[in-house]
Enzyme design. Structure first.
Site, PDB file in Angstrom:
ATOM      1  N   GLY A 242      23.462  26.803  23.496  1.00 55.41           N
ATOM      2  CA  GLY A 242      23.335  27.777  22.462  1.00 55.41           C
ATOM      3  C   GLY A 242      24.461  28.625  22.316  1.00 55.41           C
ATOM      4  O   GLY A 242      25.322  28.717  23.550  1.00 55.41           O
ATOM      5  N   HIS A 243      24.612  29.383  21.165  1.00 57.13           N
ATOM      6  CA  HIS A 243      25.919  30.347  21.018  1.00 57.13           C
ATOM      7  C   HIS A 243      25.881  31.428  22.344  1.00 57.13           C
ATOM      8  O   HIS A 243      24.958  31.984  22.596  1.00 57.13           O
ATOM      9  CB  HIS A 243      25.598  30.886  19.643  1.00 57.13           C
ATOM     10  CG  HIS A 243      24.375  32.067  19.433  1.00 57.13           C
ATOM     11  ND1 HIS A 243      24.139  33.257  19.799  1.00 57.13           N
ATOM     12  CD2 HIS A 243      23.079  31.725  19.070  1.00 57.13           C
ATOM     13  CE1 HIS A 243      23.158  33.643  19.678  1.00 57.13           C
ATOM     14  NE2 HIS A 243      22.213  32.796  19.219  1.00 57.13           N
ATOM     15  N   ASN A 244      27.240  31.746  22.388  1.00 59.49           N
ATOM     16  CA  ASN A 244      27.635  32.689  23.458  1.00 59.49           C
ATOM     17  C   ASN A 244      27.288  32.270  24.854  1.00 59.49           C
ATOM     18  O   ASN A 244      27.338  33.103  25.589  1.00 59.49           O
ATOM     19  CB  ASN A 244      27.090  34.143  23.083  1.00 59.49           C
ATOM     20  CG  ASN A 244      28.059  34.722  21.669  1.00 59.49           C
ATOM     21  OD1 ASN A 244      27.185  34.585  20.689  1.00 59.49           O
ATOM     22  ND2 ASN A 244      28.994  35.124  21.782  1.00 59.49           N
TER      23      ASN A 244
END
Length: 332
Positions: A242-244
């Site tokens: 997932g993002h970040n």
């Protein structure tokens, strides 16, 4: 067909030959399937019992093996048979798919892209504006690399891989078929008038050197800054990052596992198959998350966790043993 003598193989492995070294080896194979001209491997004592019924003429084995090779057979004793196996497989590896020309005429390459010496680009691939490809990059057919991406030297992208805009991949990496690097992160917020409103994902993905990304894996771009995978990370097929999220060096994620947004993994973390990690969770250096586990909180360095929700693996195994005993008693 390639073939090697035991002595030639041992020149690479630098082990100790025990037994008959006269036979030519035509291929490596697992113990139960090997033929009389093939070499196999025994990397654990529990597999020694299969040697007697195997037809293999030779095996690469650990130094502490307790059996003998037998008549007309040979062992190559090494410190680590599993590592030596990778060297033998390299000897017998067939060539990779051929390029009739370094840059296929059907590939689209923007005139602002920079292509390093020795780089090959297959049919139907797209190389966007301001992309930079290092030396000896291999782009197989139908790969998409969008604007302002950089790909380091000796990296390989297999067919169907997509690298979205402004993402960066280091040297000596492998991106397997249909992996997607830099898709939008999964970000939405409810709005009473418009329903679920998409949150723009304006960051990117940065992969270090010697990273391998499995087929059909998705690594989402950061919402603000970067999703980062450190040097040497190995990601299996069908993994979601997932993002970040930020992974340290030499992390391993097995198939069907997933990280929600903003997860941090230390160096050398191992995530088992189908394990799920909650967002904004930190897992310390060297921790191991067992297959199918669900992590809902931070994990200290060096811990082995198992279960859903994940707790100390020893406690989970005790719980399972108690439940099994209760079930058995209820059947009496």
């Amino acid at each position: 067909m390639k073939s090697y003598s035991i002595q030639e193989i041992n020149e690479v492995l630098k082990g100790i030959i025990v037994g008959d070294a006269a036979v030519k080896i035509t291929a490596p194979e697992q113990l139960e399937l090997a033929s009389a001209s093939e070499i196999s491997f025994i990397g654990n004592k529990k597999y020694e019992k299969f040697w007697e019924t195997s037809k293999a003429c030779a095996a690469v084995v650990n130094e502490d093996i307790s059996i003998e090779p037998g008549e007309n057979r040979a062992f190559i004793k090494v410190e680590n048979a599993d590592l030596a196996m990778s060297q033998v497989l390299e000897l017998f590896a067939p060539p990779t798919p051929l390029f009739s020309t370094d840059i296929h005429p059907t590939a689209f390459i923007d005139n602002t892209a920079i292509i390093g010496n020795g780089t090959r680009i297959g049919a139907g691939s797209y190389i966007g504006p301001k992309v930079q490809l290092g030396e000896n990059v291999t782009i197989y057919p139908n790969v998409t690399i969008l604007d302002e991406c950089t790909i380091g030297k000796n990296t390989v992208l297999w067919s169907g891989a997509v690298v979205r805009e402004r993402c960066h991949i280091g040297n000596d990496s492998i991106i397997h078929p249909n992996a997607t690097i830099g898709a939008d992160g999964f970000g939405f917020r409810p709005d009473p008038e418009r329903g679920l409103v998409k949150i723009p994902q304006i960051g990117n993905v940065v992969l270090g050197n010697n990273v391998e990304i499995g087929a059909n894996t998705c690594i989402d771009r950061g919402k603000f800054s970067s999703t980062v995978l450190g040097d040497g990370c190995k990601i299996d097929n069908l993994v979601q990052i997932g993002h970040n999220s930020r992974l340290g060096k030499f992390c391993i994620m097995a198939g069907n596992s997933g990280l929600a947004g903003s997860v941090t993994l230390g160096n050398g973390v191992i995530i088992g198959g189908s394990a799920s990690i909650k967002d904004h969770t930190t897992i310390g250096d060297g921790a191991i998350i067992g297959a199918g586990s669900g992590v809902i909180g931070d994990i200290p360095a060096g811990k082995t966790m198992l279960g859903y929700p994940a707790i100390d693996a020893r406690d989970t195994l005790r719980q399972w043993a108690i439940l099994k005993r209760l079930v058995n008693e209820s059947k009496k």
